[in-house]
Design a protein around this motif. Structure first.
Motif, PDB file in Angstrom:
ATOM      1  N   ARG A 115       0.819  -1.213   0.000  1.00 48.73           N
ATOM      2  CA  ARG A 115       0.000   0.000   0.000  1.00 48.73           C
ATOM      3  C   ARG A 115       0.858   1.271   0.000  1.00 48.73           C
ATOM      4  O   ARG A 115       0.333   2.388  -0.027  1.00 48.73           O
ATOM      5  CB  ARG A 115      -0.907   0.010   1.232  1.00 48.73           C
ATOM      6  N   GLY A 116       2.181   1.096   0.096  1.00 41.53           N
ATOM      7  CA  GLY A 116       3.072   2.244  -0.009  1.00 41.53           C
ATOM      8  C   GLY A 116       3.353   2.978   1.275  1.00 41.53           C
ATOM      9  O   GLY A 116       3.710   4.161   1.251  1.00 41.53           O
ATOM     10  N   PHE A 117       3.247   2.308   2.433  1.00 39.89           N
ATOM     11  CA  PHE A 117       3.589   3.000   3.676  1.00 39.89           C
ATOM     12  C   PHE A 117       4.213   2.027   4.677  1.00 39.89           C
ATOM     13  O   PHE A 117       4.043   0.811   4.580  1.00 39.89           O
ATOM     14  CB  PHE A 117       2.355   3.674   4.289  1.00 39.89           C
ATOM     15  N   GLU A 118       4.958   2.602   5.606  1.00 40.41           N
ATOM     16  CA  GLU A 118       5.527   1.866   6.725  1.00 40.41           C
ATOM     17  C   GLU A 118       4.804   2.325   7.987  1.00 40.41           C
ATOM     18  O   GLU A 118       4.793   3.518   8.303  1.00 40.41           O
ATOM     19  CB  GLU A 118       7.032   2.131   6.862  1.00 40.41           C
ATOM     20  N   PRO A 119       4.188   1.410   8.732  1.00 37.58           N
ATOM     21  CA  PRO A 119       3.426   1.834   9.909  1.00 37.58           C
ATOM     22  C   PRO A 119       4.337   2.249  11.059  1.00 37.58           C
ATOM     23  O   PRO A 119       5.473   1.784  11.175  1.00 37.58           O
ATOM     24  CB  PRO A 119       2.632   0.571  10.273  1.00 37.58           C
ATOM     25  N   ALA A 120       3.822   3.115  11.895  1.00 39.17           N
ATOM     26  CA  ALA A 120       4.495   3.444  13.153  1.00 39.17           C
ATOM     27  C   ALA A 120       4.092   2.388  14.176  1.00 39.17           C
ATOM     28  O   ALA A 120       2.910   2.254  14.502  1.00 39.17           O
ATOM     29  CB  ALA A 120       4.076   4.834  13.623  1.00 39.17           C
ATOM     30  N   VAL A 121       5.048   1.620  14.650  1.00 40.12           N
ATOM     31  CA  VAL A 121       4.775   0.529  15.593  1.00 40.12           C
ATOM     32  C   VAL A 121       4.967   1.043  17.011  1.00 40.12           C
ATOM     33  O   VAL A 121       6.070   1.462  17.382  1.00 40.12           O
ATOM     34  CB  VAL A 121       5.695  -0.681  15.319  1.00 40.12           C
ATOM     35  N   ILE A 122       3.903   1.013  17.798  1.00 38.55           N
ATOM     36  CA  ILE A 122       3.984   1.552  19.149  1.00 38.55           C
ATOM     37  C   ILE A 122       4.547   0.545  20.134  1.00 38.55           C
ATOM     38  O   ILE A 122       5.266   0.894  21.066  1.00 38.55           O
ATOM     39  CB  ILE A 122       2.597   2.062  19.614  1.00 38.55           C
ATOM     40  N   THR A 123       4.251  -0.746  19.924  1.00 34.33           N
ATOM     41  CA  THR A 123       4.792  -1.786  20.809  1.00 34.33           C
ATOM     42  C   THR A 123       4.580  -3.147  20.179  1.00 34.33           C
ATOM     43  O   THR A 123       3.823  -3.290  19.217  1.00 34.33           O
ATOM     44  CB  THR A 123       4.115  -1.743  22.199  1.00 34.33           C
ATOM     45  N   LYS A 124       5.271  -4.156  20.746  1.00 34.83           N
ATOM     46  CA  LYS A 124       5.124  -5.544  20.328  1.00 34.83           C
ATOM     47  C   LYS A 124       4.951  -6.404  21.569  1.00 34.83           C
ATOM     48  O   LYS A 124       5.551  -6.142  22.605  1.00 34.83           O
ATOM     49  CB  LYS A 124       6.351  -6.022  19.540  1.00 34.83           C
ATOM     50  N   SER A 125       4.161  -7.456  21.445  1.00 30.57           N
ATOM     51  CA  SER A 125       3.927  -8.365  22.571  1.00 30.57           C
ATOM     52  C   SER A 125       3.601  -9.751  22.028  1.00 30.57           C
ATOM     53  O   SER A 125       3.202  -9.900  20.875  1.00 30.57           O
ATOM     54  CB  SER A 125       2.776  -7.857  23.441  1.00 30.57           C
ATOM     55  N   SER A 126       3.766 -10.756  22.873  1.00 35.91           N
ATOM     56  CA  SER A 126       3.350 -12.116  22.521  1.00 35.91           C
ATOM     57  C   SER A 126       2.027 -12.489  23.180  1.00 35.91           C
ATOM     58  O   SER A 126       1.535 -13.603  22.989  1.00 35.91           O
ATOM     59  CB  SER A 126       4.428 -13.125  22.939  1.00 35.91           C
ATOM     60  N   GLN A 127       1.435 -11.554  23.944  1.00 36.95           N
ATOM     61  CA  GLN A 127       0.233 -11.844  24.715  1.00 36.95           C
ATOM     62  C   GLN A 127      -1.004 -11.282  24.007  1.00 36.95           C
ATOM     63  O   GLN A 127      -1.161 -10.066  23.874  1.00 36.95           O
ATOM     64  CB  GLN A 127       0.340 -11.241  26.113  1.00 36.95           C
ATOM     65  N   ILE A 128      -1.880 -12.176  23.543  1.00 42.52           N
ATOM     66  CA  ILE A 128      -3.060 -11.739  22.805  1.00 42.52           C
ATOM     67  C   ILE A 128      -3.951 -10.848  23.670  1.00 42.52           C
ATOM     68  O   ILE A 128      -4.429  -9.802  23.213  1.00 42.52           O
ATOM     69  CB  ILE A 128      -3.848 -12.954  22.295  1.00 42.52           C
ATOM     70  N   GLY A 129      -4.181 -11.239  24.917  1.00 37.62           N
ATOM     71  CA  GLY A 129      -5.040 -10.453  25.792  1.00 37.62           C
ATOM     72  C   GLY A 129      -4.520  -9.047  26.004  1.00 37.62           C
ATOM     73  O   GLY A 129      -5.286  -8.070  25.991  1.00 37.62           O
ATOM     74  N   PHE A 130      -3.221  -8.909  26.179  1.00 40.31           N
ATOM     75  CA  PHE A 130      -2.603  -7.598  26.385  1.00 40.31           C
ATOM     76  C   PHE A 130      -2.753  -6.731  25.137  1.00 40.31           C
ATOM     77  O   PHE A 130      -3.100  -5.548  25.213  1.00 40.31           O
ATOM     78  CB  PHE A 130      -1.129  -7.786  26.740  1.00 40.31           C
ATOM     79  N   ILE A 131      -2.514  -7.334  23.970  1.00 43.43           N
ATOM     80  CA  ILE A 131      -2.655  -6.606  22.709  1.00 43.43           C
ATOM     81  C   ILE A 131      -4.095  -6.123  22.530  1.00 43.43           C
ATOM     82  O   ILE A 131      -4.337  -4.977  22.118  1.00 43.43           O
ATOM     83  CB  ILE A 131      -2.217  -7.503  21.534  1.00 43.43           C
ATOM     84  N   CYS A 132      -5.066  -6.962  22.847  1.00 37.86           N
ATOM     85  CA  CYS A 132      -6.472  -6.565  22.722  1.00 37.86           C
ATOM     86  C   CYS A 132      -6.802  -5.391  23.645  1.00 37.86           C
ATOM     87  O   CYS A 132      -7.520  -4.457  23.244  1.00 37.86           O
ATOM     88  CB  CYS A 132      -7.384  -7.747  23.040  1.00 37.86           C
ATOM     89  N   LYS A 133      -6.295  -5.430  24.847  1.00 36.11           N
ATOM     90  CA  LYS A 133      -6.568  -4.352  25.797  1.00 36.11           C
ATOM     91  C   LYS A 133      -5.950  -3.036  25.343  1.00 36.11           C
ATOM     92  O   LYS A 133      -6.544  -1.963  25.522  1.00 36.11           O
ATOM     93  CB  LYS A 133      -6.064  -4.735  27.186  1.00 36.11           C
TER      94      LYS A 133
END
Length: 297
Positions: A210-228
């Protein structure tokens, strides 16, 4: 040359450090360090450059790492084949499962497998799909679950395909949509899984198309944490629809992603030409029975 030393060296490279390798191998860091030094002495070659940010392979290390993985895989095949020649009635299946989707897709397989083959012990190794492929190449597991497409050195059995959904806070401007293209959230911070998760590769590849690089705020391996985090409005996250719908009780909103080549296409994979034990072939049979997949390559 002992296989144990090669195994420790390969794990140090894979985990990018001695302490994490020791944790994976259920031993001490000093034992791993000693084994790698002994291997270097035996081969009269420096294999690793040690630094503050981890380890780097030397040219000699690249050779030993590549061939060491093959040796370990062949050794695993040999031991499994010998076990079957001895007519063992109780086997072991070492299985690699991803941290996304394992409970939804493979808990039913596990349950049915135990009913049919109660004497077989199942040992689980859990990583992201990309990491599991490396573990499989080195013979650390006999079968693994990974996202398609996979490299040509693997054969595979399809399990399930799901579209991806974006997870947004209830007050996000796009939260009321049923579906959307990825560039509708190009200005929103992305919440991704940790490195080694194939889902990241799918999302980032779609962004680049799509022609863009996203700004990544954080990474995690925990699905529940990512959802929150997504629910709180800190950014947008992405999950397969099957997994996201398990979170329907949360306030997070799910918007289907209308984007080509982003389906979450899960399969069971194994090394092309590698030996599969009876326990592994039985696992594939259960997967076929439950999901109706056919072997492909």
């Amino acid at each position: 040359m002992e296989f144990r030393k090669i195994q420790m060296f390969v794990e140090v490279v894979r985990q990018q450090g001695f302490s994490r390798a020791a944790e994976r191998l259920f031993t001490t860091q000093s034992t791993v360090s000693k084994a790698v030094r002994q291997l270097e002495n035996e081969l009269d070659s420096r294999l690793l450059e040690r630094g503050a940010r981890g380890v780097t392979l030397t040219d000699a290390g690249e050779v030993v790492f590549r061939r060491g993985k093959r040796l370990l895989a062949e050794r695993g095949d040999m031991l499994r084949e010998l076990d079957e020649l001895r007519g063992l009635t109780r086997g072991t299946l070492v299985l690699g499962l991803p941290q996304i989707g394992a409970s939804a897709l493979f808990a039913p397989v596990f349950t049915e497998y135990r009913k049919r083959f109660p004497g077989v012990e199942i040992r689980l190794v859990e990583h992201g799909s990309d990491q599991l492929e490396e573990v499989l190449r080195a013979g650390g597991v006999e079968l693994a679950a990974s996202l398609l497409p996979v490299p040509e050195d693997f054969e595979w059995l399809p399990v399930r395909r799901e579209p991806l959904v974006a997870l947004l806070s209830p007050d996000h401007p796009q939260a009321s949509l049923e579906s959307m293209p990825l560039d509708r959230v190009r200005d929103v911070p992305f919440i991704l899984f940790e490195d080694g998760f194939a889902l990241n590769r799918i999302i980032l590849g779609a962004c680049r198309r799509r022609g863009f690089e996203p700004a990544v705020i954080t990474k995690s391996s925990q699905i529940g944490f990512i959802c929150k985090l997504a629910e709180a409005g800190l950014g947008v996250a992405f999950l397969p629809r099957l997994i996201a719908e398990e979170r329907r009780g949360d306030a997070v909103r799910l918007v289907r992603l209308e984007e080509p080549y982003t389906d979450w296409d899960m399969a069971v994979i194994w090394r092309r030409g590698g030996y599969l034990s009876s326990a592994a072939r039985a696992w594939l049979d259960v997967v076929r029975d439950l999901y109706g997949g056919g072997r492909s390559s």
